[in-house]
Design an enzyme around this catalytic site. Structure first.
Site, PDB file in Angstrom:
ATOM      1  N   TYR A 152      -2.031  22.319   1.800  1.00  0.00           N
ATOM      2  CA  TYR A 152      -2.074  23.556   3.498  1.00  0.00           C
ATOM      3  C   TYR A 152      -2.543  22.524   4.199  1.00  0.00           C
ATOM      4  CZ  TYR A 152      -5.161  25.953   5.967  1.00  0.00           C
ATOM      5  OH  TYR A 152      -5.527  26.612   7.184  1.00  0.00           O
TER       6      TYR A 152
ATOM      7  N   ASP B 246      -0.417  30.498  -1.182  1.00  0.00           N
ATOM      8  CA  ASP B 246      -0.684  32.157  -0.573  1.00  0.00           C
ATOM      9  C   ASP B 246      -0.081  31.805   1.017  1.00  0.00           C
ATOM     10  OD1 ASP B 246      -3.372  32.063   1.431  1.00  0.00           O
ATOM     11  OD2 ASP B 246      -3.395  31.320  -0.262  1.00  0.00           O
TER      12      ASP B 246
ATOM     13  N   LYS C  63      -6.693  31.881  -8.329  1.00  0.00           N
ATOM     14  CA  LYS C  63      -6.985  32.785  -7.309  1.00  0.00           C
ATOM     15  C   LYS C  63      -5.584  33.489  -5.850  1.00  0.00           C
ATOM     16  CE  LYS C  63      -6.343  30.713  -2.963  1.00  0.00           C
ATOM     17  NZ  LYS C  63      -6.352  30.306  -1.567  1.00  0.00           N
TER      18      LYS C  63
END
Length: 517
Positions: free
Chosen positions: A264, A299, A371
């Protein structure tokens, strides 16, 4: 053999995991030979060094910068602090304070034997390891006595900028039914190469992550949890340039969930890949030891790339993140691997594709508290449509047994949620989770149907992708933009100057202790 409702080929899953393990092992060969300024500052904190100097520079930065400026950081702070303990009779905190005052230069002291240095540092290592153990035991006691809410955990965010206002909003959310409170970090903090100090009342888009702010929120959530009769988990962010430092602070202050993902930071914050991969390893060692669930950031791939076309990159990243976490001793039960409900609402049968992917991730990582992230990319400001989008997202979560449900807000794309918005989101999720509780046990997926075919294709594409990454190496793959269509150079980005190859005197006793649990 595990049974698959989707008819997944688990031999193919096992192959993808083996390939990903080789990718992770290759990365670890690099990690084992290097340290960073953030890792060394973390070691300072784990020796009890805290506070700031007269210019509000954190004392861990003072110590590490002084050693780095002398060109000897490769030997490590443990070596120099341990030696300084012997030569001065001071403890690590006192040594740091003397350095900040310009009264001590620890790199010029006479050098004792390595055995003496290691023996001198060990009591301080043991003291702070015991603090983390005690903090974890407090959580475990709450879970054993008052318990917690059922999965999927209802996860909401607070982000006022003022820690005291965050407490008010967090308490309200907990009383409304939230199981996890995430305090969003202030914009840009991930790019600071230091951790601010003390309680803070100003922030933009979130609240500054500090150890005191962690303490304030943890105390408040423990109180409301006792009143409500269930443990409330606290989440923050140990991504960015201070990844392992914030992991240590969270371990000491009883955080339960941490966003913790080097990929990320590389992709979305342009942090140097060498720097953050080394930082991630030590941060995950700490999180594993402290019983903290990590959240990974897959995500985010789907907010920049097409969620239908690039679904396989999410699964490939989950495969790799799982193996990187295992190398760091993080149990599967603490891996909040990420995925998201982000396909355009205009896509015909989009719900079926989302359902296929959520069930696929659940079956491939059966022990992980996954998640699951809500729709954000195609939220328009139409709150009625937004509430329906969130309802579909909630249906898939209960259907497929997700672990952590970051609740969508019907006012997404309009403003930071009001307490009333959170209430409506929690109400939506609780209604659906109760009304559809056992749907996953009741429903099967048609052989040869849309859902099974979609899951098989995503697995095939993800397997091909990890095979490609193995051939090139993870660093080269990141340079080529293999995730989220974002390219990052190996020698570019922020923080590269904070990477150092370990020298002959380097030692870090925490690594062995944290691995042993």
């Amino acid at each position: 053999m595990q049974r698959s409702k989707l008819g997944l080929d688990f031999e193919k899953v096992g192959h993808a995991k083996e390939v990903s393990k080789r990718i992770a092992d290759d990365v670890q060969k690099f990690v084992d030979n290097y340290s960073t300024v953030a890792v060394e500052r973390t070691l300072c904190r784990l020796l009890g060094i805290d506070g700031v100097d007269s210019n509000e520079v954190p004392l861990p930065n003072v110590v590490v910068d002084a050693i780095k400026d002398k060109g000897v950081l490769s030997e490590g702070v443990m070596f120099f602090i341990g030696n300084a303990i012997l030569e001065t009779g001071l403890n690590p905190q006192q040594i740091a304070e003397k350095m900040a005052a310009g009264e001590l230069e620890i790199t010029t002291l006479p050098i004792r034997s390595m055995e003496e240095i290691q023996n001198a540092i060990q009591p301080f290592v043991d003291e702070n390891i015991n603090k983390i153990r005690e903090r974890k035991a407090k959580r475990d006691n709450y879970l054993d006595t008052i318990g917690e809410g059922p999965k999927p955990y209802l996860y909401v965010i607070v982000a006022t900028g003022n820690i005291y206002e965050d407490v008010v909003q967090a308490e309200a959310a907990a009383r409304q039914g939230a199981d996890i409170i995430a305090v969003i970090r202030t914009t840009g903090q991930s790019l600071l190469d230091y951790v601010p100090y003390g309680a803070t009342t100003e922030g933009f888009g979130g609240t500054v992550a500090t150890q005191e702010n962690f303490r304030i929120m943890r105390t408040a959530l423990d109180k409301v949890g006792e009143e409500e009769g269930r443990y409330i988990r606290l989440c923050n962010y140990c991504s960015g340039l201070c990844m392992p430092e914030i992991a240590a602070m969270g371990a000491l202050e009883g955080l339960d969930v941490m966003l913790n993902d080097a990929l990320y930071g590389i992709l979305f914050r342009d942090i140097n890949m060498q720097r953050t991969i080394v930082d991630q390893y030590f941060s995950r060692l700490l999180n594993g030891f402290a019983g903290v669930i990590i959240n990974t950031g897959e995500d985010n791939y789907l907010t920049t790339a097409d969620a239908f076309d690039e679904a396989h990159t999410v699964l490939a990243s989950d495969f790799i993140n799982e193996q990187l976490a295992l190398v760091a001793g993080l149990p599967e039960e603490q891996m909040g691997l990420g995925h998201a409900f982000e396909m355009t609402p205009d896509l015909e049968n989009g719900f079926l594709y989302e359902l296929a992917q959520a069930q696929m991730i659940r079956e491939i990582f059966p022990k992980a508290p996954l998640k699951y992230m809500p729709p954000t990319k195609f939220m328009t400001g139409n709150i009625f449509k937004g509430n329906v989008q969130d309802a579909l997202f909630n249906q898939i979560s209960i259907w497929t047994g997700q672990g952590i449900q970051l609740l969508g807000m019907l006012t997404e794309a309009i403003h930071t949620p009001f307490m009333s918005d959170r209430y409506l989101s929690i109400e939506n999720a609780k209604y659906i989770f109760s009304n559809m509780k056992s749907i996953g046990d009741e429903m099967e997926f048609k052989e040869g149907g849309i859902i099974r075919q979609r899951a098989a294709k995503v697995l095939d594409d993800a397997t091909e992708l990890v095979e490609k990454i193995e051939k090139e190496g993870l660093f080269t793959a990141l340079e080529k933009g293999i995730f989220a269509d974002i390219k990052r150079p190996k020698d570019g980005g922020k923080g590269l100057d904070g990477v150092v190859e370990k020298g002959s005197n380097y030692f870090n006793p925490f690594i062995e202790i944290l691995h042993k649990k």
